[in-house]
Each structure stands twice: as structure tokens, then as C-alpha cells.
Design an enzyme around this catalytic site. Sequence first.
Site, PDB file in Angstrom:
ATOM      1  N   ALA A 108      -0.751 -65.592 -14.774  1.00 38.44           N
ATOM      2  CA  ALA A 108      -0.704 -66.602 -13.718  1.00 38.44           C
ATOM      3  C   ALA A 108       0.713 -66.593 -13.157  1.00 38.44           C
ATOM      4  O   ALA A 108       1.601 -67.256 -13.699  1.00 38.44           O
ATOM      5  CB  ALA A 108      -1.079 -67.987 -14.262  1.00 38.44           C
ATOM      6  N   GLU A 109       0.912 -65.822 -12.104  1.00 37.40           N
ATOM      7  CA  GLU A 109       2.261 -65.592 -11.597  1.00 37.40           C
ATOM      8  C   GLU A 109       2.929 -66.882 -11.122  1.00 37.40           C
ATOM      9  O   GLU A 109       4.147 -67.048 -11.279  1.00 37.40           O
ATOM     10  CB  GLU A 109       2.214 -64.559 -10.463  1.00 37.40           C
TER      11      GLU A 109
ATOM     12  N   PHE B  15       3.615 -55.787 -11.704  1.00 36.28           N
ATOM     13  CA  PHE B  15       4.076 -54.925 -10.616  1.00 36.28           C
ATOM     14  C   PHE B  15       4.478 -55.843  -9.465  1.00 36.28           C
ATOM     15  O   PHE B  15       3.884 -56.906  -9.274  1.00 36.28           O
ATOM     16  CB  PHE B  15       2.965 -53.981 -10.143  1.00 36.28           C
ATOM     17  N   ALA B  16       5.463 -55.424  -8.680  1.00 35.04           N
ATOM     18  CA  ALA B  16       5.907 -56.259  -7.566  1.00 35.04           C
ATOM     19  C   ALA B  16       4.750 -56.611  -6.638  1.00 35.04           C
ATOM     20  O   ALA B  16       4.711 -57.706  -6.067  1.00 35.04           O
ATOM     21  CB  ALA B  16       7.009 -55.547  -6.785  1.00 35.04           C
ATOM     22  N   ASP B  17       3.794 -55.721  -6.503  1.00 34.40           N
ATOM     23  CA  ASP B  17       2.641 -55.944  -5.625  1.00 34.40           C
ATOM     24  C   ASP B  17       1.838 -57.182  -6.024  1.00 34.40           C
ATOM     25  O   ASP B  17       1.138 -57.784  -5.209  1.00 34.40           O
ATOM     26  CB  ASP B  17       1.686 -54.742  -5.653  1.00 34.40           C
TER      27      ASP B  17
ATOM     28  N   PRO C 209       0.749 -64.069  -5.655  1.00 33.39           N
ATOM     29  CA  PRO C 209       0.294 -65.387  -6.115  1.00 33.39           C
ATOM     30  C   PRO C 209       1.428 -66.336  -6.476  1.00 33.39           C
ATOM     31  O   PRO C 209       1.228 -67.548  -6.522  1.00 33.39           O
ATOM     32  CB  PRO C 209      -0.561 -65.047  -7.355  1.00 33.39           C
TER      33      PRO C 209
ATOM     34  N   HIS D   5       0.049 -51.350  -6.941  1.00 34.12           N
ATOM     35  CA  HIS D   5       0.882 -50.727  -7.961  1.00 34.12           C
ATOM     36  C   HIS D   5       2.025 -49.910  -7.356  1.00 34.12           C
ATOM     37  O   HIS D   5       2.873 -49.418  -8.095  1.00 34.12           O
ATOM     38  CB  HIS D   5       0.036 -49.812  -8.861  1.00 34.12           C
TER      39      HIS D   5
END
Length: 698
Positions: free
Chosen positions: A427-428, A454-456, A460, A499
Amino acid sequence: METLEITSVESTTDKTNKMTESKKFSIKKTSKELLGRWFHLMTLGRALDEKAPNYLKQAIGWSYHAPYAGHDGIQLAIGQVFDRKTDHLFPYYRDMLTSISAGLTAEEIIFNGISKDTDVAGGGRHMSNHFAKPEWNVHNVSSCTGNHTLHAVGLGRAVKKYKHKGVVISSQGESSVSEGYVYEAINGATNEQLPVVFVFQDNGYGISVPKKDQTANRKVADNFRGMKYLKIIHCNGKDVFDSMNAMTEAKQIALETSTPVIVQANCVRMGSHSNSDKHELYRDNAELNYVTEYDPLAKYRRLLVRYKRFTEEELLAIEAEVKLEVKKAHKAGLSAPDPDPASIHDFVIPEPYVSAKYPEGLHNFTGNNKKLIEGLNETLKAEFRLNPDTFLWGQDIANKDKGGIFNVSKGMQQEFGKDRVFNAPIAEDYIMGTANGMSRFNDKIRIVVEGAEFADYFWPAMEQFVETTHEYWRTKGQYSPNITVRLASGGYIGGGLYHSQNIEGALATFPGVRIVYPSYADDAAGLLRTSIRSKGMTVFMEPKALYNDPKASAAVPEDFEVPFGKARVRREGVDLTIVTYGNTTHMCVEVADKLAEDTGKQIEVIDLRSLVPMDIETILKSVAKTNKVMVVHEDKVFSGFGAEISATITEKAFNQLDAPVKRVGSEFTPVGFNRILEKAVLPNNDKIYAAAKELIEY
């Protein structure tokens, strides 16, 4: 409108008698001094609540006001159980009486409402009706409803970690509970067993949207039934005594068991949602009459007289005293200074840690080369040894011998323990929001988070990222979120969608955050050390394709520090300047070497290392020498960070350019998964070579 529950007279009386016997507060048992103090606070709050819209009508201020009338009981109770010496309070925009009950004066309420420089919440830098006093642990919260629940949980984590004897109280309306981050917060608080009291002030409406359109449960707190370690208490938020008993019980449970509590307080909203809303358009006369009839202040006043705790004359005297208090506060508000327009650039971001030994971020160390991943891992461990108030969490970062998806944090939990290095839920927003909250507990705390695997996947977390970027400015420097956000970024791994994307161009548009992007092991170590030691938030972009690539290896001094905003000239030249960072730095150096061999032209390669702040001075110095510039990065050319570099050069060195600034980056399309597709999208040596040769010959 709240649905009335009908019970028999006998059962209601019996129930009331039992509750009266077991509860601490009642009209008969509470001391007269306390009853009088409550009446004063409630009368003062209502006077200010009713006066606020007049400031807008007179064009004095208070552009936003959400009246609290109808929430009087629960708001009084929240403020009364709050102890500013030990507790932390997160009020929401309707919590005027909560703030007054917690200790804010009438003057402080008006200073905030009309956005004066003397506003203790942040000097008029936040929307009116956002009451706070950070020095008392009454926290400055956002207009983004309910997002402070995550901050409350993060603070609750610190309270538990440091064995502090206090609780965290988070207050909000019932409709904001529909937000996903509220569910993340309560799930996390139960999982970590934290002393947080979540108060839902339920007036039945989210602006004009009735509660039935928000949730299937009549009581929104019931949505959380079944969560382990969670206690749910229901109370009548219109009634002072029921609210006081409920909040007292909730705080006691949180203190004694270190577990979260929800207090569901049923209220009525006597007025419109705010001064820009007209509730007559969606509420009928019967409902409007009902909410007026259930006025909590009027009911409390009647009880004081009926039970002969106060005479009419005594209450009139208190009301007269409040009128004078408001009049005095109004006069002080009008004469208070406005914020200085020249101060808008103050408190955007704190001053960073300054390196005395490596002021330019350069060294002559000649030890054994280390991989970029080793530089990061060893620096993390060194900083954790140096400062015991440093913490790390994220997804998949502490599982036995594994340390993150790429093993950057390998061995961290084994050495520093589960209290300092631990896994977060997937849960970012929770990862970012609790970092914001925990860093509030102590200014010595430094937090490192893997914002996403991953930065992608960071998107969220953007709501909390944006929130955190303006905390320092919004509080006028009273709170600095001291957080390093690590993100594995970029392509060249065949990762494809989610990714292999780059997001630094989007993140750089927000003031209040630093962004760094190293290309070599030594710079990665030096920038990470500076990021952790500095106040404020830094996004630390890690080119994951270079973690173990020998190209990125370098000798790394144990104490190396790289200041923010200091670029590094990787190759000197006079015929063309290439400005780059991250994965493409190595490509640019290789292309420069090949062009020198093929054409004899000498190309200068500048590795930015730091995007925000950016080393404009080094760039312009190079441009003055070469008169031609090419910007190369992995992100898309269209709206990528290179657009800002190009625009800055054009603005500041236009007369020195012998050719337009050229940009090389990804195609304006998602990065494909198949390596053939990825190669077609991303920049590579051939593309950079062709563009550089064309520019040299321009």
C-alpha cells in the site's frame, strides 16, 4: 438525516440509569466548575462559528468556513480529553470547537480564519478553517479529507516505538472514510497495534451527498467490524456527557492496550456544508426543523438550568463574557499583520546538510571499486549505525536474507532489528503517509522508505507525496518531513510497463522536494548520505539497470558526501556539451569517446547527479565554452525533465548558442516489455551518436 431509533420508555430509562451509574460524566456528577467551563467553551465556539461567514461578506477573509454546529458534544469531548503535553491531535476542517476545547484562543481562531501572519497554524499559508497549533501537537492537516489518518498512524508507530505515554487522535467526517487511504490507515493501525483513536463525526452528509450513497452500513464504523485489535465505540455526538464518556473510554483503551479505537459520533449538521453550499436545495423543511430542534448547545443550556446546576443569571453572565471575548479577538484580528508577499519563497524546503570535507562532491580515493548496489547498502548501514533514530520500511525489504526486490537493503533487519527495518503492506500511500506521520514525533528521526518496488508503482502514493512536499511551507517551517524516498527507476532490464518507466519529470513539478539521480557507486553513496542527514524530503532515484553493472562501479570513500545541486563533469571537451544523468550517463561518455576517435571532436559530458536543485552554474559554464548543447536522458523527450534543462539553457544562455538545444530521450510511447520493443523506445548509443554528430556539424 439520522434515523431515529424508537425504544420503550421503560427500557430506555433502565438503560440510562445503568449507564449513569457506570459513566464518569453526567449532569449530576460533573463538578459545577467543569460544567461552567464547558458552557463557556461551547458558547465561545458557537459565537465564532456564527460570526465566521460575516468576515467573508465584508471581504475581510474566511473564504472557507464549514460550520460545526450540531457536532458540539463530540468536539468538546475531543478537545477535553486531549493532553497537549503527551497526546497528538489531527483535527479536520470542521473542528473549530475541537480546537477551542483543546486550548486555542478566540484570537488564534480568527487569525487563522482571516489568514493573518500571526496565525499559529502557519502564518496564513493554509486555507481558512484549518485550525492547528503545531507547538502544542495540534497538527496542521490538509484540505484532502481524511488523509491525516495515515499521519496519525505513523505518529502512533513512533509513540509505541519510543514507549511514549500518550495517544494520537484523528478526527474526520463520516464521508471521508470512503477514501481508500482511510482503510489503509485503520488496517495498518490494527496490524501494528497502535494507540490511535479515530473519531468519525457522522452528520449524515458529504456536502450534499447523503450517507446512503457512501456506504451500505448505517454506521460507517461498522465497515471495520472484524478487524482484529480494533474497538468500536458508538456515542451521541450531540450530547456532551455521552461524548465525554465515549472519548474518555477510547483514550483509556488506547493508552492501556496500545490498540486502535474508533469512536462513531452521531451528529447533525445544523447549517450548510460550507459558506459556498446551500443546504435548502437538498434538505426539506422537516429535516431543517429537526436539526434545529436537536441543537446540542441549546439542549446543554436547558439541562444546566433544569437540574439547577446553574441559574439563568449565571449563564447570561457567561454569555456576556463570551461576547466581550469575541469582540476583543475581532479587534485583534483586524489589526494583526498580513503575510508578507516577499516571503513566498521562505520555508519551501529546509537547508540541507552541508559537507565540510567534500564541498563539491568530489574525491581522489583510489580503493577497490564497488558496485552501485554495494555503495547503497553500505551507506544505509553506516547511517543506521550513526543515528539510532533512523528507520527503513517498504515492500519486500526485510525477508530473511532478502532485502528488497533488488537486495539493496540486504542484512539491514538482521543488524538493526525489526523495530527499525520492517516490511510495509503493499500500500504505497500507507508507506508515504506513515513516514510523514512518524517523522513528526521527533526532529532527530530520519526515515528511509522504498516508496514502491519499482518507481512505476509509486503513483498510488502520489496523494501523500504531494501532501508531504508542502508540509514545511504550509506550517511556515514548524514541521519538516525528514524522509528519503528510494525508488528503483528506469529501463534497460526488459521490464516493460510498470517496471521500466521514468517518473522524475512528473515529480520535479512539485516544489518542496529534492530529486537526485546518481549514475555511479560513489555518487550514489554520497548522495544517499546527504539525503538521510538533511532535513526535508528527498526522492532518491536509483537506476536499477546499473545496480550490478561494472560500468557504474567506483571507489567509494567511507565518509563520502555529495551536496545537492552539484553536477560532475565526467569528460571535458570544447566542441559540444552533453547534459545527462542516470543510465544514459555511461552511454554519453562512450559516445563522446567514439566521436573523439572518429572525428577528433571533444565533447564535454556533464552528469547532473542532482535534478532538483540543478547545477545551472556548471551547465552555463560549459555552454559558454562549447556553444552547443545536447540534453540526453532516459525519460520521454516530450515533457521529460530534459525540457526544463533545455528551457533553462535557452533562457539564460541564448546569445551563446550556435545551434538550437537538442534533446535525446525515449519515444512518446509506453516502454514495451519485449526487449526488441524496449530498444526501439529507449535511447541508446546509436541514437545519441547520430544526434551528437548532427549537432557538431550544424
